[in-house]
Design an enzyme around this catalytic site. Sequence first.
Site, PDB file in Angstrom:
ATOM      1  N   CYS A   1     -30.025 -86.760 -31.496  1.00 12.35           N
ATOM      2  CA  CYS A   1     -28.765 -85.879 -31.850  1.00 12.35           C
ATOM      3  C   CYS A   1     -29.405 -84.331 -32.336  1.00 12.35           C
ATOM      4  O   CYS A   1     -28.430 -83.445 -31.951  1.00 12.35           O
ATOM      5  CB  CYS A   1     -28.005 -86.330 -33.052  1.00 12.35           C
TER       6      CYS A   1
ATOM      7  N   HIS B   1     -27.958 -86.868 -39.447  1.00 11.05           N
ATOM      8  CA  HIS B   1     -27.445 -86.689 -38.098  1.00 11.05           C
ATOM      9  C   HIS B   1     -26.967 -85.194 -37.715  1.00 11.05           C
ATOM     10  O   HIS B   1     -26.402 -84.576 -38.801  1.00 11.05           O
ATOM     11  CB  HIS B   1     -26.220 -87.647 -38.121  1.00 11.05           C
TER      12      HIS B   1
END
Length: 996
Positions: A454, A827
């Site tokens: 990510c 994330h």
Amino acid sequence: MDKILEAVVMSSYPNNVKQGLVRRVIEAAKQPMDSEQCWSMLELSTKLYLTGDTKYKREIGKEVLEVYGHYHPEEFEEFFNVRFLLSLLQEGYGPLGKRSHYVLDYIQLGLQFVLESPSANSIFSLLRIEVLRKVCERPSPKQCAKISKLLTQHPQCIPTGKHQLLFCQQLIRCIGQFQCVSDGEDDIMEFLEQVNKVSGLLQRIWRTQTSAILPSLKELFTIISSTEEQEAPSNALASVVQFVPLELMDGVIRNLTNDDSITDVQMMTAISRMIDWVSWPLGKNIDKWIIALLKGLAAVKKFSILIEVTLSKIEKVFSKLLYPIVREGALSVLQYMLLSFQHSHEAFHLLLPHIPRLVTSLKKENSNSATSSLEQLAELIHCMFFRFSGFPDLYEPVLEAVKALPIPNEDRIKHLLGQNAWTSQKNELACFYPRLASKSETGKIGLINLGNTCYMNSIIQSLFMASDFRHSVLNLTEGNSQPLMTKLQWLFAFLEHSQRPAISPESFLSASWPPWFTPGAQQDCSEYLKYLLDRLHEEEKTGKRIYQKLKESSLMSQAVEHHYLNKTLIEKMFGGKMMTKIRCLKCLNVSSREEAFTDLSLAFPPPDRHVRGSASVLPVEEICSQFIEPPENPSQLTGSPWIRRKAPMAGDPTVPPMTVKKLGFQDPEEASNPLSGNAIGMDAAKDPLSAFGEQACAPKDSRSVPDLINYFLSPERLTAENKYHCEKCASLQDAEKVAELTEGPHYLILTLLRFSFDPRTMKRKKILDNVSIPVVLKLPILVTSEETEEICWHGKDRAAPGSGFMSVVYDLCSVVVHSGISSESGHYYCYSRECSDTIPHGQPWDGAPKPTSNKQLDLEIQWYLFNDTRVSFSSFESVSNITSFFPKDTAYVLFYRQRPGGQSCLLHEALAETSHLHGEPSLHKDLMEAISKDNILYLQEQEKEARNRAAYISALPKSPLWWRDLDRDKDDDSSSGGCSPAAGGGGSGSFHGLVF
């Protein structure tokens, strides 16, 4: 006597009068009498019991039968013979079309009086055969319950040997066809009791004959896995599983999941129907069997089944949390389904619309069950927030609903996620993700997460949304000797033109992978961005020039052409320059060094350091107007604006002191510093472009981006261990160091240094301070008299002759957000918008730019949220409030684009002219063909998947009305809000909806 009894029963006398007469007849029956009279009385009582049209008549028949069985056993045994029983069981009793339903009750009643008789064994043998035949005829739940009651009370009548196994299997098939035909609560309770009696008989048989369990379970699986049945088997089958010993579970599941004769469609049908069993209120251990089978399928990597079943059933399981009677089992299944579905946010997002209303309903219920479930549900939700961060717009209502409930710590969350994942090898799930039918409604394309990538996806999307950079990359000529830039061009081209909802950046990842990165581990997106830009820059320096369009343009003078065309694309787009000056505080000698940068790393001031302007966040309008105005008397400039910040020295002329409000260099506490002074006049006229995009006030103690820039540009004292070696003094001396921006980049990248090393824990910790982000930013840029001849000046932002500062306006275009508390985990996702010049094609660049709409520049440009494969519409409000709602989600890397009118106006002109002449970048033939082929391939894949899914979905049991559980309050006008069935179990309608 039989005539008298019949006359009394059939008479019109009141029941109390009849009862007295019947008493006399029964008392007389206790006396000795001849066989013929006994036989007549037995025939009459049998007729009353089996065909009586009232309960009263059947009760009289029963009472008489019991008296004759007790007082006249020989006659009763003779009457209750095998032939008579065979006739009853095979032909029934009563006129055709009105056969008695009480034959089995009659036989059970009579059996107690012949147990010791010589004919008992013959009767038992007959019944063992006849009950098997009856069960094979699929009797109703009521008749099946009577058979079970008979066999439970008289186990001698249970079939034996092979017949016993067949009996168990046929009994399970009977249960599979049970249906409750009434909505009344009394009828439903009677139905549940009947099912319980039948399954209880199976339990009794299994206790004495354990060898019958596995064949019975095999029959059960055959029933629930059948794809040929027109009607789904009854949920009453759940009552069978509860009696299977749990010690057999592992072996049963292992055999099922490794049986090659069971197709995927059969397995999916079976597990789907088992999940429907969470609705069954009498089932024990049903949740354990469901979870065990789900785990077994994960162990043999049947992920396609797990994905389809989870997505089709999770909302139904969630709806059962409304009902206290099945809540515990439903919650267990829901927890496993969500915690194991870690490759995609899809399952969790299906529940988001329902969560707030369920929470409201559980709070209203105010029971121990509801309170416990709320706490477990909140823990589950926070696990999902942690696993699938980056959806603030979707999560905000859910977060509001559960804000008063306990929040689990990160160790607990990681434990739950770690022990329930289907697999730790994410690439095994790659072929199942993304499971999307079409492009996002935004028209943008997502990037597939290849295993903690990510950080790369958010950077690529931010670079892609930098439209000037994207157009330049797409305009790259074929055969440019820049392999990495070519791969980026291909990736951008697919992001621009692919029909897929998301594409895989695997090729680019392998080419741009920093060698020190650990595969599969989370990385720092800022570190990756620096490495990527440096690679692209160095690659172009050694290869061909890629910006031939500008070189061929006649818009530039030779000097400016040389200035720009000697730069790489990375330098043109992201490159800025900064002057670092160090002044010895003893001899006042100044040494300076200019260096290039592609991003500014902004540290956080110490907690006790209050940078000017950090007390509150001013509207963007005020931030935009904060810049250094050149002094009125340029003759006082002595070569460096830094000199102007020093205090007057002996022999020096009086120097007008200089600071920058908000973006200035001085702290309030530094007024006595040798480099400090008072502020000079600010630009009083407001920028015409700065009246839009005001930002809401942040908390008093929050930081802002201007605060961090101010701290970055403020003087730093070099003392003690950090003393400066002065060449003039030839020794270490106290000194002052200051940084000044001398050239603003076209795209300004700001990295907020949130990760710091904690020597106590020996780990990098994250600074979670909220930092307010202005949508428009002005930077002070130091310019020289030589530069003023080559740079387009506009309005009030003009620099005076000599050296001075000009303000350069920047618009926010991307924000990369890090969710988590450590750089090694968490994330990344990003907010982006396309900032571009608003000058219409063909409009001359004569003075200040004339935007078609000021408001369009700041407020009406659409924001997007890029979170791996998911792309959605968003807003600047969401960008601004993200940390307020989700404290672990903090802005990390910011992209700003320079407005035309400053140092880069020539680049703006060239880009605008190129866009005007050529429109959208035209891709070379090979690239266009590759995209076209992939789009065709995608359509073929979609067609194939649609066929496969149609086969899967058609195999799923139909349950069209389940969602009414969650929508019930919409249809109930008397409801006071929330989900009414949970409040007290609901009335008969809600109960029927639960079970059936």
